[in-house]
Design an enzyme around this catalytic site. Structure first.
Site, PDB file in Angstrom:
ATOM      1  CG  ASP A  39       2.275  -4.111  -3.051  1.00 14.73           C
ATOM      2  OD1 ASP A  39       1.636  -3.286  -3.722  1.00 14.73           O
ATOM      3  OD2 ASP A  39       2.371  -4.053  -1.805  1.00 14.73           O
ATOM      4  CE  LYS A  84       1.249  -0.684  -1.130  1.00 13.55           C
ATOM      5  NZ  LYS A  84       2.321  -1.590  -0.745  1.00 13.55           N
ATOM      6  CG  HIS A 121       1.033   2.866   2.468  1.00 19.22           C
ATOM      7  ND1 HIS A 121       2.330   2.430   2.555  1.00 19.22           N
ATOM      8  CD2 HIS A 121       0.278   1.793   2.811  1.00 19.22           C
ATOM      9  CE1 HIS A 121       2.336   1.159   2.920  1.00 19.22           C
ATOM     10  NE2 HIS A 121       1.105   0.754   3.086  1.00 19.22           N
ATOM     11  CG  LEU A 169      -0.548 -14.120  -7.778  1.00 21.29           C
ATOM     12  CD1 LEU A 169      -1.369 -15.392  -7.550  1.00 21.29           C
ATOM     13  CD2 LEU A 169       0.933 -14.461  -7.700  1.00 21.29           C
ATOM     14  N   GLY A 170       0.673 -10.712  -7.772  1.00 20.64           N
ATOM     15  CA  GLY A 170       1.986 -10.111  -7.525  1.00 20.64           C
ATOM     16  C   GLY A 170       2.559 -10.594  -6.210  1.00 20.64           C
ATOM     17  CE1 TYR A 185       4.374  -2.061   3.673  1.00 22.57           C
ATOM     18  CE2 TYR A 185       4.864  -3.034   1.538  1.00 22.57           C
ATOM     19  CZ  TYR A 185       3.944  -2.572   2.461  1.00 22.57           C
ATOM     20  OH  TYR A 185       2.601  -2.636   2.177  1.00 22.57           O
TER      21      TYR A 185
END
Ligand code: NAP
Length: 317
Positions: free
Chosen positions: A43, A77, A110, A15-16, A48
Site C-alpha cells: 500500500d 493514492k 486519498h 493482508l498487505g 508518503y
C-alpha cells in the site's frame, strides 16, 4: 492467503504492507524483505514521499526472480491537490514512474478534500477548495478516465463516509471498488461495513494496530494503545499469538483487507503469519465490545480555521 475479489476477476491479497511513515533509507529494505517472505500487496501513496525507494525495491525483487509483476498487488493514492479531472492521469503517471511500474492494481482518491495545486497540507483556509467547487464526482471522472487508459486496473476511494460513498456511487459510471478507511476494534464502523457489502465496495482497514508511530501533532495525550489493551493481550495469550496478530486476524475475519505498516523484519513476519490465524466466535464477540468510535487519524489537520472543512462535514457525523 484470503483474497478480496474485484470486478473483472482481479483478486487482492487481503493482508498487505503499509508504507506511511516508513522512512527513506528504511522503506526499500522493508519492502524487499516483505516480498522475500511472501507479501504480495503493498500500500503506497505519493504523499508518503517514498515511492521512488519502493520502486527501486520492487524492481530489484522482480529482477532477482523473487516475484513477477503479475503476482504483485500495488495500490497508490491521488493526493488532494490533484483533484481536478485533468490532473488525475498526470499524477498517476508520476507515481508509476516513481514505482517503476507500467500500471497500478488499485488507485484511490486519498481524501474527500481538495487542496490548491502544489499544496501538500493546508496552512490557511485559502489553501483549500470546497467540495462544492471541485466535487468528488469530477475527480472521479478523472479516475475513470485513468482506468480506461490502462494506467490502473481498479479505482477506489479512501476516507469516505457512508453518505459520501452512496452519493459517489449514484453519479459514477464505474463504481469505486474499494474504500480504504481506519478500522480496528476501537473503531469498528459497522454501518460502513454493511453499506460497503450492500454496494459491492471492498473495505481496507488502515491503522489496524493503532498507528503508534504517527507524528506527534496527530497524537492525543493519554490516548488508549490498542496493542496494550488488556482484552487484546488476554485473547492473544489464550491462543498463543501476539496482540498485533489478534488485531489483524480480527480485521481479516470481518472480510476486510488489512495493511499493517512495519519496517522491522521480525514484525513483518509476525504480521504476515496473522493471515493463518483464526479467532473463535467468543473472542470475536468480546473484541466487538471494544468499539468506542475512537479514531487515531482524526483528520483534524483538514479543519483549518475559517476553511470549508470541519470534522463534522468530513466524516458526516
Ligand atoms: P499501523 O499499521 O496501525 O501501526 C504501525 C505501527 O505499529 C508502527 O509503529 C510499527 O512499528 C508498529 N508495528 C507493526 N507491527 C507490529 C507488531 N507486530 N507489534 C507491535 N508493533 C508493530 O499504522 P499506520 O501506518 O497508520 O497504518 C497502516 C497503513 O495504512 C499505513 O502505513 C498506510 O499504508 C495506510 N494508511 C492509509 C491512510 C489513508 O488515509 N488512506 C491513513 C493511515 C494509514 P515498526 O515499523 O517499527 O514495526
Amino acid at each position: 492467503m484470503r483474497t478480496i475479489p474485484f470486478p473483472g476477476g482481479d483478486a487482492m491479497p487481503a493482508l498487505g504492507l503499509g508504507t506511511w511513515k516508513s522512512a527513506p533509507g528504511e522503506v526499500g529494505a522493508a519492502v524487499r524483505e516483505a516480498v522475500r517472505i511472501g507479501y504480495r500487496h503493498i500500500d503506497c501513496a505519493s504523499i508518503y514521499g517514498n515511492e521512488r525507494e519502493i520502486g527501486t525495491a520492487l524492481a530489484a525483487a522482480i529482477a532477482d526472480g523473487d516475484v513477477t509483476r503479475a503476482e504483485l498487488w500495488i495500490t497508490s493514492k491521488l493526493w488532494c491537490d490533484r483533484h481536478a479531472k485533468k490532473h488525475v492521469a498526470p499524477a498517476l503517471k508520476q507515481t508509476l514512474e516513481d514505482l517503476q511500474l507500467d500500471y497500478l492494481d488499485l488507485y484511490l482518491v486519498h481524501w474527500p478534500i481538495a487542496l490548491k495545486k502544489g499544496k501538500l497540507m493546508p496552512e490557511r483556509a485559502k489553501d483549500l477548495i470546497p467540495l462544492e467547487k471541485l466535487p468528488l464526482a469530477e475527480t472521479w471522472q478523472g479516475m475513470e478516465a485513468a482506468q480506461q487508459a490502462g494506467l490502473t486496473r481498479q479505482i477506489g476511494v479512501s476516507n469516505l463516509s457512508v453518505k459520501k460513498l452512496r452519493a459517489l456511487c449514484e453519479t459514477a459510471t464505474v463504481r469505486p471498488s474499494m474504500n480504504q478507511v481506519e478500522l480496528h476494534p476501537y473503531l469498528a464502523q459497522l454501518e460502513l461495513l454493511s453499506t460497503c457489502s450492500e454496494l459491492g465496495v471492498g473495505l481496507t482497514a488502515y491503522s489496524p494496530l493503532g498507528s503508534q508511530d504517527r507524528p506527534e501533532a496527530l497524537r492525543v495525550e493519554g490516548e488508549r494503545n490498542l496493542l496494550a489493551d488488556p482484552l487484546v493481550i488476554e485473547i492473544a495469550e489464550g491462543i498463543g499469538a501476539t496482540p498485533a496478530q489478534v488485531l489483524l486476524a480480527w480485521a481479516l475475519q470481518r472480510g476486510t483487507a488489512v495493511i499493517p505498516k512495519s519496517v522491522n523484519p521480525g514484525r513483518l513476519a509476525e504480521n504476515l503469519a496473522a493471515a493463518e490465524l483464526t479467532l473463535g466466535p467468543m473472542d470475536r464477540q468480546r473484541l466487538g465490545a471494544l468499539d468506542a468510535h475512537r479514531r487515531y487519524v482524526t483528520g483534524d489537520f483538514w479543519a483549518v480555521s475559517g476553511g470549508p472543512y470541519t470534522l463534522a462535514n468530513l466524516w458526516d457525523e
